[in-house]
Design a protein around this motif. Structure first.
Motif, PDB file in Angstrom:
ATOM      1  N   CYS A 130       0.840  -1.195   0.000  1.00  0.00           N
ATOM      2  CA  CYS A 130       0.000   0.000   0.000  1.00  0.00           C
ATOM      3  C   CYS A 130       0.881   1.252   0.000  1.00  0.00           C
ATOM      4  O   CYS A 130       1.741   1.398   0.866  1.00  0.00           O
ATOM      5  CB  CYS A 130      -0.901   0.012   1.229  1.00  0.00           C
ATOM      6  N   GLU A 132      -0.046   4.214   0.678  1.00  0.00           N
ATOM      7  CA  GLU A 132      -0.491   5.168   1.701  1.00  0.00           C
ATOM      8  C   GLU A 132       0.020   4.774   3.081  1.00  0.00           C
ATOM      9  O   GLU A 132       0.685   5.551   3.748  1.00  0.00           O
ATOM     10  CB  GLU A 132      -2.030   5.235   1.733  1.00  0.00           C
ATOM     11  N   CYS A 133      -0.310   3.560   3.539  1.00  0.00           N
ATOM     12  CA  CYS A 133      -0.001   3.195   4.928  1.00  0.00           C
ATOM     13  C   CYS A 133       1.156   2.208   5.022  1.00  0.00           C
ATOM     14  O   CYS A 133       1.614   1.895   6.113  1.00  0.00           O
ATOM     15  CB  CYS A 133      -1.235   2.621   5.622  1.00  0.00           C
ATOM     16  N   CYS A 150      -6.202  -1.495  -0.496  1.00  0.00           N
ATOM     17  CA  CYS A 150      -5.810  -1.631   0.910  1.00  0.00           C
ATOM     18  C   CYS A 150      -7.040  -1.666   1.829  1.00  0.00           C
ATOM     19  O   CYS A 150      -7.981  -0.893   1.649  1.00  0.00           O
ATOM     20  CB  CYS A 150      -4.919  -0.465   1.306  1.00  0.00           C
ATOM     21  N   ASN A 152      -7.120  -0.668   4.835  1.00  0.00           N
ATOM     22  CA  ASN A 152      -7.162   0.490   5.737  1.00  0.00           C
ATOM     23  C   ASN A 152      -7.856   1.709   5.136  1.00  0.00           C
ATOM     24  O   ASN A 152      -8.758   2.249   5.740  1.00  0.00           O
ATOM     25  CB  ASN A 152      -5.748   0.879   6.189  1.00  0.00           C
ATOM     26  N   GLU A 153      -7.399   2.133   3.941  1.00  0.00           N
ATOM     27  CA  GLU A 153      -7.970   3.362   3.377  1.00  0.00           C
ATOM     28  C   GLU A 153      -8.362   3.206   1.906  1.00  0.00           C
ATOM     29  O   GLU A 153      -8.739   4.178   1.262  1.00  0.00           O
ATOM     30  CB  GLU A 153      -7.030   4.573   3.609  1.00  0.00           C
TER      31      GLU A 153
HETATM   32 ZN    ZN Z   1      -3.045   1.291   3.218  1.00  0.00          ZN
END
Ligand code: ZN
Ligand code: AP5
Length: 216
Positions: A130, A132-133, A150, A152-153
């Motif tokens: 991912c 982003e995270c 992902c 998460n987001e």
């Molecule tokens: Zn992520």
């Protein structure tokens, strides 16, 4: 707790480091992640590292050591840290020892994750990350809820530049030639704990925690 994870590419260092750092309440310091963030951010450090990373070679020690020194001097690392991907050769290990001695401290444990080379190739060719995270998935062994996104987001997952089969084979050779000698080095320092890094992620985490506890 000041700990180091050692193991071949794809052993699950990043996966385990993320879980263990959270459970031990210490920061995870991943040199690969820091380099990748610098490459995508187009920084000077990223420009220096990129060609080595794309080939699967080690970034020169002076670049890597200076980066780690800065990172370990940050406040959140004062009480402990989990290093993922550093040291990567015996000279880096000697440098780390000196850095910690200057700070009046030392390592508590070096955890070696063992896995065979065919498993590594399977793991890395199915890895997705991912942007982003930083969470890492596997298309088969640890798939996100929705393919390619992902949990998460919802960011679009990507495949790492160095996860092509011939680059994976080269990284394995670099590991055998340059990194594997660390196992003997840390065994000589009385810091080494070795676990099998195969089986479900949660089982590897349980083995890792038990091995770390034993060395504490
Ligand atoms: Zn992520
Ligand atoms: P770095 O990012 O450190 O790469 P690496 O050591 O090759 O390790 P990987 O990130 O590929 O694997 P991993 O062990 O973290 O496995 P993961 O958890 O992702 O370094 C990249 C480059 O940066 C280097 O080549 C070099 O150029 C440079 N660099 C970095 N540090 C340096 C240093 N100190 N000096 C010089 N240069 C440096 O898991 C892999 C896959 O397997 C994932 O898909 C995951 O979901 C899956 N998986 C994990 N655990 C399991 C399990 N138990 N069962 C099944 N699948 C699993």
């Amino acid at each position: 707790m000041r700990a180091v994870l050692v193991g071949p590419p794809g052993a699950g260092k990043g996966t385990q480091a993320q879980i263990l750092a959270e459970e031990l309440s210490i920061p995870k310091v991943s040199t690969g992640d820091i380099f990748r963030a610098n490459v995508s951010g187009g920084t000077e450090l990223g420009k220096k590292a990129k060609e080595f990373m794309d080939r699967g070679d080690l970034v020169p020690d002076e670049v890597t050591n200076a980066m780690v020194k800065d990172r370990l001097a940050q406040d959140d690392a004062a009480g402990g840290f989990l290093l993922d991907g550093f040291p990567r050769n015996v000279p880096q290990a000697e440098t780390l020892k000196g850095m910690l001695a200057d700070l009046g401290t030392r390592l508590d444990v070096v955890l070696e994750l063992r896995v065979d080379e065919e498993e590594v190739v399977k793991r890395l060719s199915g890895r997705r990350s991912c942007p982003e995270c930083g969470r890492v998935y596997h298309v088969e062994y640890d798939a996100p809820r929705e393919a390619g996104k992902c949990d998460n987001e919802g960011a679009e997952l990507y495949q790492r530049e160095d996860d092509r089969e011939e680059t994976i084979r080269h990284r394995l050779k670099v590991y055998r030639d340059q990194t594997a000698p660390l196992v003997e080095f840390y065994s000589g320092e009385g810091l080494l704990a070795t676990i099998a890094a195969t089986g479900p992620v949660a089982e590897v985490t349980a083995r890792a925690k038990a091995a770390i506890e034993e060395k504490r």
